[in-house]
Write an enzyme that holds these catalytic residues in place. Structure first.
Site, short mmCIF file in Angstrom:
data_model
loop_
_atom_site.label_atom_id
_atom_site.label_comp_id
_atom_site.label_asym_id
_atom_site.label_seq_id
_atom_site.Cartn_x
_atom_site.Cartn_y
_atom_site.Cartn_z
N SER A 3 -32.79 103.09 24.92
CA SER A 3 -32.64 102.59 23.56
C SER A 3 -32.19 101.14 23.68
O SER A 3 -31.18 100.85 24.32
CB SER A 3 -31.57 103.39 22.81
OG SER A 3 -30.99 102.60 21.78
N ASP A 30 -34.43 101.18 17.97
CA ASP A 30 -33.71 101.86 16.88
C ASP A 30 -33.68 100.94 15.66
O ASP A 30 -32.95 99.96 15.65
CB ASP A 30 -32.28 102.17 17.32
CG ASP A 30 -32.24 103.32 18.32
OD1 ASP A 30 -31.63 103.13 19.39
OD2 ASP A 30 -32.82 104.35 18.02
N GLY A 137 -26.69 105.80 14.06
CA GLY A 137 -26.10 104.57 13.56
C GLY A 137 -25.54 103.67 14.65
O GLY A 137 -25.55 102.46 14.51
N PHE A 138 -25.09 104.26 15.77
CA PHE A 138 -24.47 103.45 16.82
C PHE A 138 -24.73 104.03 18.20
O PHE A 138 -24.89 105.25 18.36
CB PHE A 138 -22.96 103.38 16.58
CG PHE A 138 -22.60 102.86 15.22
CD1 PHE A 138 -22.31 103.74 14.18
CD2 PHE A 138 -22.58 101.51 14.97
CE1 PHE A 138 -22.02 103.28 12.91
CE2 PHE A 138 -22.28 101.02 13.70
CZ PHE A 138 -22.01 101.91 12.67
N GLY A 140 -23.18 104.58 22.20
CA GLY A 140 -21.86 104.81 22.79
C GLY A 140 -21.06 105.95 22.18
O GLY A 140 -19.87 106.07 22.45
N ASP A 170 -31.75 112.49 21.73
CA ASP A 170 -31.26 111.12 21.59
C ASP A 170 -29.80 111.10 21.15
O ASP A 170 -29.46 111.62 20.10
CB ASP A 170 -32.12 110.42 20.53
CG ASP A 170 -31.76 108.97 20.30
OD1 ASP A 170 -32.31 108.38 19.36
OD2 ASP A 170 -30.94 108.42 21.06
N SER A 193 -26.16 103.43 26.24
CA SER A 193 -24.97 102.93 26.94
C SER A 193 -24.93 103.40 28.38
O SER A 193 -24.48 102.65 29.26
CB SER A 193 -23.70 103.35 26.18
OG SER A 193 -23.75 104.71 25.84
C1 DX5 Z 1 -28.19 106.11 17.60
C2 DX5 Z 1 -29.50 105.81 18.27
C3 DX5 Z 1 -29.49 106.11 19.75
C4 DX5 Z 1 -28.42 105.35 20.51
C5 DX5 Z 1 -28.34 105.86 21.92
O1 DX5 Z 1 -28.37 106.10 16.24
O2 DX5 Z 1 -30.54 106.50 17.64
O3 DX5 Z 1 -30.76 105.83 20.30
O4 DX5 Z 1 -28.71 104.00 20.53
O5 DX5 Z 1 -27.27 105.26 22.57
P1 DX5 Z 1 -26.30 106.13 23.48
O6 DX5 Z 1 -27.13 106.65 24.62
O7 DX5 Z 1 -25.28 105.13 23.92
O8 DX5 Z 1 -25.73 107.22 22.65
#
Ligand code: DX5
Length: 221
Positions: A3, A30, A137-138, A140, A170, A193
């Site tokens: 991502s 994303d 949304g984020f 990590g 995901d 991350s």
């Molecule tokens: C969250 C995203 C994911 C995220 C994955 O809304 O859809 O793709 O960026 O990041 P990690 O692997 O750090 O959870």
């Protein structure tokens, strides 16, 4: 599939080239609108500007309201796959047909609370089914392990359908969680991350996660 959300935003083109050199199979963008999810990210122009950094396929994960208004622009930007959320797709079947009419592969992504029943009747219209293991949304965030029964249910739904659909997972995927997701039936693992924060670098992170995924695969009957 990395991502890009967790990459250095000031050097996206170079980061994409680095991911390619690290041996990833595809790259996920994303896309967030600040409404469906509490974050704002990539308009189509960002993706188009990085299209020549690699030849690996691009997937646009649209975490936006009214995705049908934007799918053609993400296909134009060079995304071979466009994934939408049924939670914000009033006419999901029509939107999936339109993604395929534009020459792209179509997918759906389910928030943790959304049941598989929401997409049971459009299995014939998708190439990818993405089960979120975090609330979108984020990057990590912590992996929601209680989603593993849902991943297994999705695996059984796909295997029973006769359709060729990739099962993606995901959110929170890393060295300590990837085996659970693969063991439950995932084909494609999205990681952010865990790749960009690996102290031994991207290439190590990619090969390490791939080795753990292969080791966790249930032996085919
Ligand atoms: C969250 C995203 C994911 C995220 C994955 O809304 O859809 O793709 O960026 O990041 P990690 O692997 O750090 O959870």
């Amino acid at each position: 599939m990395p991502s890009v959300l967790n990459a250095d935003p000031g050097r996206l083109f170079d980061e994409v080239a680095r991911l390619d050199a690290a041996g990833v199979d595809a790259i996920q963008w994303d896309v967030m609108d600040g409404h469906f999810v509490p974050n704002l990210t990539f308009g189509p122009e960002f993706i188009k500007a990085c299209r020549d950094a690699t030849e690996v396929p691009y997937e646009a994960h649209l975490m936006i309201e009214e995705p049908e208004r934007w799918i053609d622009q993400y296909v134009d930007a060079g995304c071979e796959t466009v994934i939408v959320h049924p939670e914000v797709s009033v006419h999901l079947h029509r939107t999936l047909q339109e993604i395929r009419r534009l020459g792209a592969k179509a997918g759906v992504a389910l928030n943790p609370h959304t049941p598989l029943e929401a997409i049971r009747h459009v299995l014939g219209s998708i190439d990818h089914l993405l089960v979120m293991t975090v609330n979108p949304g984020f990057g990590g965030q912590a992996y929601i392990a209680t989603m593993e029964p849902k991943i297994a249910e999705a695996r059984a739904l796909i295997d029973g359908s006769g359709f060729d659909i990739e099962l993606e997972v995901d959110g929170g995927i890393g060295p300590s969680t990837i085996a659970g997701a693969v063991g439950a039936g995932a084909d494609v693992l999205i990681a952010g991350s865990a790749l960009f924060r690996d102290p031994e670098g991207l290439e190590h992170a990619v090969s390490d996660l791939r080795a753990r995924a292969v080791a966790a695969q249930a032996p085919k009957a």
